[in-house]
Enzyme design. Structure first.
Site, short mmCIF file in Angstrom:
data_model
loop_
_atom_site.label_atom_id
_atom_site.label_comp_id
_atom_site.label_asym_id
_atom_site.label_seq_id
_atom_site.Cartn_x
_atom_site.Cartn_y
_atom_site.Cartn_z
N HIS A 14 0.62 -4.29 -10.74
CA HIS A 14 0.02 -3.04 -10.27
C HIS A 14 1.04 -2.11 -9.63
O HIS A 14 0.83 -0.90 -9.59
CB HIS A 14 -1.09 -3.32 -9.26
N HIS A 32 5.60 -1.32 -0.95
CA HIS A 32 5.32 -1.07 -2.36
C HIS A 32 5.11 0.42 -2.57
O HIS A 32 5.14 1.21 -1.61
CB HIS A 32 4.10 -1.87 -2.83
N HIS A 54 3.42 3.94 -4.98
CA HIS A 54 2.38 4.54 -5.82
C HIS A 54 2.88 5.86 -6.40
O HIS A 54 3.64 6.58 -5.74
CB HIS A 54 1.11 4.80 -5.01
N HIS A 106 4.40 2.49 0.80
CA HIS A 106 3.57 1.88 1.84
C HIS A 106 4.29 0.67 2.42
O HIS A 106 4.66 -0.26 1.69
CB HIS A 106 2.22 1.43 1.26
N THR A 110 -6.07 0.38 -0.35
CA THR A 110 -6.34 1.33 -1.43
C THR A 110 -6.51 0.64 -2.78
O THR A 110 -6.54 1.30 -3.82
CB THR A 110 -5.23 2.39 -1.53
N THR A 111 -6.60 -0.68 -2.77
CA THR A 111 -6.89 -1.45 -3.97
C THR A 111 -7.99 -2.45 -3.65
O THR A 111 -8.25 -2.75 -2.48
CB THR A 111 -5.65 -2.21 -4.47
#
Length: 279
Positions: A115, A141, A143, A160, A228-229
């Site tokens: 992801h 990680h 995005h 993040h 957020t996941t």
């Protein structure tokens, strides 16, 4: 699904992670990729961590809550992330304590969890202090584009930094990324980004100096939110830095090629929440 605005990116994205933020309480966005059958989901025999989810289509953001009972907060939660930070509505709070960051050069390992691209910190030595509470860094990680927005605008990317305290509560420091000069601090990590999901972490040669990765001006926005996941768990303390750092367009494009067309969740309603800042 709604379309996202673009900032400094060519040919990317039709919508908007991280952040990732993903998730058991130790690592955002790490559920296994094994597919769950419709029948087994109905009988709740499949563990939430084994449910396949994506950012588009039948297993995309709008349907996360249908994939497993534990994902219900993705639709029903009242403190979901990411959010739009409307500067005209941000509350100035002089009582907010300055964010304390205690980072030192650290030997991170790399992971592609399917992801996002993630840097894991095995040391437990990097910490932040938020309103008197200490949190240890777990991982960082990314995005594309940014998940949180400012005045409705996305940045090219968002990083993040995920932390945990002794009680198991999470605090996430979000930093915006814009196109500009090459980021030297993450140059080695970026050059070694796994293009496929990794069965085990990849070792790096050189330590990463997170203290110098973040912007010099650490003004931040604070709010209560969620991962957020999936499972979109709430009770996460969010600290989003106002000032961005820079990556080269080539670095941004390299990430985009691995996670097309995006890996970001849409902004969520604030409901009764307020966003606070400090001088």
């Amino acid at each position: 699904m709604k379309k996202f605005k673009r900032l400094g990116m060519v040919g990317l994205l039709s919508v908007a992670v991280l952040a990732a933020c993903s998730t058991d309480t130790t690592k955002e966005a790490q559920p296994a990729e094994s597919a769950a059958t419709e029948e087994s989901l109905e009988t709740e025999e499949v563990s939430a961590k084994d449910v396949k989810w994506t950012y588009e289509g039948e297993t995309g953001t709008e349907n996360w809550h249908t994939l497993h009972p534990e994902f219900a907060p993705c639709a029903d939660g009242k403190e979901q992330s990411p959010v739009d930070i409307d500067l005209a509505k941000v509350k100035l709070d002089q009582t907010l304590e300055e964010l304390q960051i205690n980072y030192s050069p650290t030997q991170f390992t790399l992971q592609n969890n399917g992801h996002t691209f993630q840097l894991n910190d095995p040391t437990g030595s990097n910490t932040i202090v938020v309103e008197g509470e200490e949190y240890k860094l777990l991982q960082m990680h990314f995005h594309i584009p940014s998940e949180n927005t400012i005045n409705g605008e996305h940045f090219a990317m968002e990083g993040h930094l995920v932390h945990i305290n002794e009680a198991g509560s999470l605090a996430v420091v979000g930093f915006m990324i814009e196109a500009g000069v090459e980021n030297e601090i993450l140059k080695e990590a970026w050059a070694n980004m796994p293009t496929e999901k990794t069965p085990e972490d990849v070792e790096l040669t050189n330590p990463i100096d997170l203290q110098n990765l973040l912007p010099a001006n650490m003004k931040s926005f604070r709010f209560s939110g969620s991962l957020t996941t999936p499972p979109c768990s709430e009770g996460v303390s969010w600290i989003v830095l106002e000032n961005p750092i820079q990556y080269s367009q080539e670095q941004i494009d390299a990430f985009a090629e691995i996670f097309p067309p995006h890996n970001s969740r849409e902004t969520q309603p604030l409901h009764e929440r307020e966003i606070h800042t400090h001088d």
